[in-house]
Design a protein around this motif. Structure first.
Motif, PDB file in Angstrom:
ATOM      1  N   HIS A 175     -72.552  58.978 -72.548  1.00  0.00           N
ATOM      2  CA  HIS A 175     -71.293  58.383 -72.090  1.00  0.00           C
ATOM      3  C   HIS A 175     -70.194  59.452 -72.025  1.00  0.00           C
ATOM      4  O   HIS A 175     -69.451  59.529 -71.034  1.00  0.00           O
ATOM      5  CB  HIS A 175     -70.894  57.243 -73.031  1.00  0.00           C
ATOM      6  N   ALA A 176     -70.112  60.298 -73.048  1.00  0.00           N
ATOM      7  CA  ALA A 176     -69.086  61.347 -73.081  1.00  0.00           C
ATOM      8  C   ALA A 176     -69.287  62.343 -71.935  1.00  0.00           C
ATOM      9  O   ALA A 176     -68.317  62.750 -71.288  1.00  0.00           O
ATOM     10  CB  ALA A 176     -69.111  62.064 -74.425  1.00  0.00           C
ATOM     11  N   ARG A 177     -70.541  62.719 -71.674  1.00  0.00           N
ATOM     12  CA  ARG A 177     -70.801  63.630 -70.544  1.00  0.00           C
ATOM     13  C   ARG A 177     -70.361  62.980 -69.228  1.00  0.00           C
ATOM     14  O   ARG A 177     -69.807  63.640 -68.352  1.00  0.00           O
ATOM     15  CB  ARG A 177     -72.286  63.994 -70.487  1.00  0.00           C
ATOM     16  N   GLY A 178     -70.589  61.691 -69.124  1.00  0.00           N
ATOM     17  CA  GLY A 178     -70.171  60.974 -67.918  1.00  0.00           C
ATOM     18  C   GLY A 178     -68.663  60.915 -67.768  1.00  0.00           C
ATOM     19  O   GLY A 178     -68.135  61.042 -66.658  1.00  0.00           O
ATOM     20  N   LEU A 179     -67.959  60.747 -68.897  1.00  0.00           N
ATOM     21  CA  LEU A 179     -66.491  60.728 -68.830  1.00  0.00           C
ATOM     22  C   LEU A 179     -65.940  62.082 -68.427  1.00  0.00           C
ATOM     23  O   LEU A 179     -64.941  62.166 -67.705  1.00  0.00           O
ATOM     24  CB  LEU A 179     -65.906  60.309 -70.181  1.00  0.00           C
ATOM     25  N   GLU A 180     -66.578  63.159 -68.874  1.00  0.00           N
ATOM     26  CA  GLU A 180     -66.132  64.494 -68.483  1.00  0.00           C
ATOM     27  C   GLU A 180     -66.265  64.691 -66.977  1.00  0.00           C
ATOM     28  O   GLU A 180     -65.414  65.297 -66.348  1.00  0.00           O
ATOM     29  CB  GLU A 180     -66.947  65.565 -69.209  1.00  0.00           C
ATOM     30  N   ARG A 181     -67.333  64.161 -66.420  1.00  0.00           N
ATOM     31  CA  ARG A 181     -67.619  64.362 -64.996  1.00  0.00           C
ATOM     32  C   ARG A 181     -66.932  63.315 -64.118  1.00  0.00           C
ATOM     33  O   ARG A 181     -66.476  63.620 -63.020  1.00  0.00           O
ATOM     34  CB  ARG A 181     -69.125  64.299 -64.792  1.00  0.00           C
ATOM     35  N   HIS A 182     -66.891  62.076 -64.578  1.00  0.00           N
ATOM     36  CA  HIS A 182     -66.343  60.956 -63.804  1.00  0.00           C
ATOM     37  C   HIS A 182     -65.336  60.219 -64.671  1.00  0.00           C
ATOM     38  O   HIS A 182     -65.643  59.181 -65.251  1.00  0.00           O
ATOM     39  CB  HIS A 182     -67.456  59.992 -63.367  1.00  0.00           C
ATOM     40  N   GLY A 183     -64.154  60.752 -64.760  1.00  0.00           N
ATOM     41  CA  GLY A 183     -63.103  60.148 -65.571  1.00  0.00           C
ATOM     42  C   GLY A 183     -62.444  58.988 -64.847  1.00  0.00           C
ATOM     43  O   GLY A 183     -63.093  58.249 -64.115  1.00  0.00           O
ATOM     44  N   TYR A 184     -61.151  58.881 -65.029  1.00  0.00           N
ATOM     45  CA  TYR A 184     -60.383  57.783 -64.447  1.00  0.00           C
ATOM     46  C   TYR A 184     -59.379  58.325 -63.444  1.00  0.00           C
ATOM     47  O   TYR A 184     -58.908  59.462 -63.565  1.00  0.00           O
ATOM     48  CB  TYR A 184     -59.652  57.006 -65.544  1.00  0.00           C
ATOM     49  N   ILE A 185     -59.034  57.488 -62.479  1.00  0.00           N
ATOM     50  CA  ILE A 185     -57.998  57.840 -61.511  1.00  0.00           C
ATOM     51  C   ILE A 185     -57.052  56.654 -61.377  1.00  0.00           C
ATOM     52  O   ILE A 185     -57.426  55.502 -61.646  1.00  0.00           O
ATOM     53  CB  ILE A 185     -58.575  58.220 -60.129  1.00  0.00           C
ATOM     54  N   ALA A 186     -55.797  56.965 -60.967  1.00  0.00           N
ATOM     55  CA  ALA A 186     -54.823  55.912 -60.682  1.00  0.00           C
ATOM     56  C   ALA A 186     -55.131  55.385 -59.286  1.00  0.00           C
ATOM     57  O   ALA A 186     -55.377  56.140 -58.353  1.00  0.00           O
ATOM     58  CB  ALA A 186     -53.409  56.473 -60.744  1.00  0.00           C
ATOM     59  N   ASP A 187     -55.106  54.059 -59.165  1.00  0.00           N
ATOM     60  CA  ASP A 187     -55.463  53.437 -57.887  1.00  0.00           C
ATOM     61  C   ASP A 187     -54.611  52.192 -57.681  1.00  0.00           C
ATOM     62  O   ASP A 187     -54.902  51.132 -58.231  1.00  0.00           O
ATOM     63  CB  ASP A 187     -56.954  53.080 -57.893  1.00  0.00           C
ATOM     64  N   GLY A 188     -53.528  52.346 -56.911  1.00  0.00           N
ATOM     65  CA  GLY A 188     -52.684  51.199 -56.575  1.00  0.00           C
ATOM     66  C   GLY A 188     -52.072  50.501 -57.772  1.00  0.00           C
ATOM     67  O   GLY A 188     -52.091  49.286 -57.849  1.00  0.00           O
ATOM     68  N   GLY A 189     -51.556  51.222 -58.718  1.00  0.00           N
ATOM     69  CA  GLY A 189     -50.913  50.617 -59.884  1.00  0.00           C
ATOM     70  C   GLY A 189     -51.879  50.256 -60.993  1.00  0.00           C
ATOM     71  O   GLY A 189     -51.486  49.727 -62.016  1.00  0.00           O
ATOM     72  N   ALA A 190     -53.152  50.535 -60.800  1.00  0.00           N
ATOM     73  CA  ALA A 190     -54.155  50.284 -61.836  1.00  0.00           C
ATOM     74  C   ALA A 190     -54.967  51.565 -62.024  1.00  0.00           C
ATOM     75  O   ALA A 190     -54.718  52.578 -61.374  1.00  0.00           O
ATOM     76  CB  ALA A 190     -55.064  49.130 -61.421  1.00  0.00           C
ATOM     77  N   PHE A 191     -55.918  51.519 -62.901  1.00  0.00           N
ATOM     78  CA  PHE A 191     -56.787  52.659 -63.159  1.00  0.00           C
ATOM     79  C   PHE A 191     -58.234  52.218 -62.986  1.00  0.00           C
ATOM     80  O   PHE A 191     -58.581  51.072 -63.248  1.00  0.00           O
ATOM     81  CB  PHE A 191     -56.577  53.189 -64.581  1.00  0.00           C
ATOM     82  N   ARG A 192     -59.054  53.149 -62.522  1.00  0.00           N
ATOM     83  CA  ARG A 192     -60.474  52.847 -62.377  1.00  0.00           C
ATOM     84  C   ARG A 192     -61.266  54.128 -62.564  1.00  0.00           C
ATOM     85  O   ARG A 192     -60.733  55.223 -62.457  1.00  0.00           O
ATOM     86  CB  ARG A 192     -60.769  52.217 -61.030  1.00  0.00           C
ATOM     87  N   ARG A 193     -62.557  53.955 -62.838  1.00  0.00           N
ATOM     88  CA  ARG A 193     -63.438  55.116 -62.971  1.00  0.00           C
ATOM     89  C   ARG A 193     -63.559  55.804 -61.622  1.00  0.00           C
ATOM     90  O   ARG A 193     -63.548  55.174 -60.575  1.00  0.00           O
ATOM     91  CB  ARG A 193     -64.834  54.687 -63.435  1.00  0.00           C
ATOM     92  N   ASP A 194     -63.683  57.099 -61.659  1.00  0.00           N
ATOM     93  CA  ASP A 194     -63.802  57.917 -60.454  1.00  0.00           C
ATOM     94  C   ASP A 194     -65.284  58.121 -60.119  1.00  0.00           C
ATOM     95  O   ASP A 194     -65.812  59.222 -60.209  1.00  0.00           O
ATOM     96  CB  ASP A 194     -63.108  59.263 -60.686  1.00  0.00           C
ATOM     97  N   TRP A 195     -65.940  57.039 -59.735  1.00  0.00           N
ATOM     98  CA  TRP A 195     -67.360  57.120 -59.404  1.00  0.00           C
ATOM     99  C   TRP A 195     -67.529  57.732 -58.013  1.00  0.00           C
ATOM    100  O   TRP A 195     -66.691  57.553 -57.145  1.00  0.00           O
ATOM    101  CB  TRP A 195     -68.001  55.734 -59.433  1.00  0.00           C
ATOM    102  N   PRO A 196     -68.646  58.425 -57.807  1.00  0.00           N
ATOM    103  CA  PRO A 196     -68.872  59.040 -56.494  1.00  0.00           C
ATOM    104  C   PRO A 196     -69.268  57.998 -55.453  1.00  0.00           C
ATOM    105  O   PRO A 196     -69.712  56.898 -55.805  1.00  0.00           O
ATOM    106  CB  PRO A 196     -70.034  60.005 -56.756  1.00  0.00           C
TER     107      PRO A 196
END
Length: 185
Positions: free
Chosen positions: A90-111
């Motif tokens: 999970h930690a390795r995944g957070l390093e690679r695919h963290g969070y981004i701001a998206d229209g006033g909310a936050f979401r994972r930055d999945w490819p």
């Protein structure tokens, strides 16, 4: 090939990538073509076929997730090594695919196109989310095939992975036994 998806959580879908936990002769992750089709059926479009090492790592994660949730369902102690492995993935995944701001909310930055590490990150994140979710008490294991699933029924009465797979088979077997008992008198 048709893949059944009945778990209601990505991590449990990975745990269920062995079609029958009681007879593990079939495995949807053992070859690149089937693994790719299975991932695609969940909405994970792979950029390239998974290499042997990537499939092995995904299978290892699958077994870790299965061990954690099967122990929870059975109300037995969870292996601390399995929890550490899951946390590390999970930690390795957070390093690679963290969070981004998206229209006033936050979401994972999945490819938009997936690879082996991104798949493992998604499944590990799903497992961590489910472990801390109130739905954890709704995780069950099918007595027919051994699959794990989140029971989303109102009255928490779901017993099988699905009626089409194990539920119908179990009901037919009980009917056959009843008929035989009645015939004996």
């Amino acid at each position: 090939m048709v893949f059944e998806h009945v778990a209601n959580a990505w991590c449990l879908e990975l745990a269920n990538s062995v079609p029958d936990r009681h007879d593990a002769d079939r495995d949807w992750l053992t070859d690149a073509e089937t693994a790719g089709a299975w991932a695609d059926s969940l909405g994970f479009a792979l950029a390239d076929p998974l290499a042997d090492a990537e499939r092995t790592a995904l299978i290892d994660l699958r077994e870790t997730i299965f061990a954690v949730f099967a122990a929870h369902v059975a109300a037995t102690s969870v292996d601390p090594r399995a929890l550490r492995e899951l946390t590390s993935e999970h930690a390795r995944g957070l390093e690679r695919h963290g969070y981004i701001a998206d229209g006033g909310a936050f979401r994972r930055d999945w490819p938009s196109v997936w690879d082996g590490p991104a798949l493992r990150a998604a499944f590990a994140s799903s497992a961590v989310e489910l472990m801390t979710d109130p739905r954890l008490d709704r995780v069950k294991q099918c007595p027919g095939c051994g699959w794990l699933f989140v029971d989303t029924s109102k009255n928490r009465s779901r017993r099988w992975c699905s009626m089409e797979m194990c539920g119908g088979r179990d009901k037919a077997l009980r009917h056959y036994r009843r008929q035989r008992a009645e015939a004996r008198g």
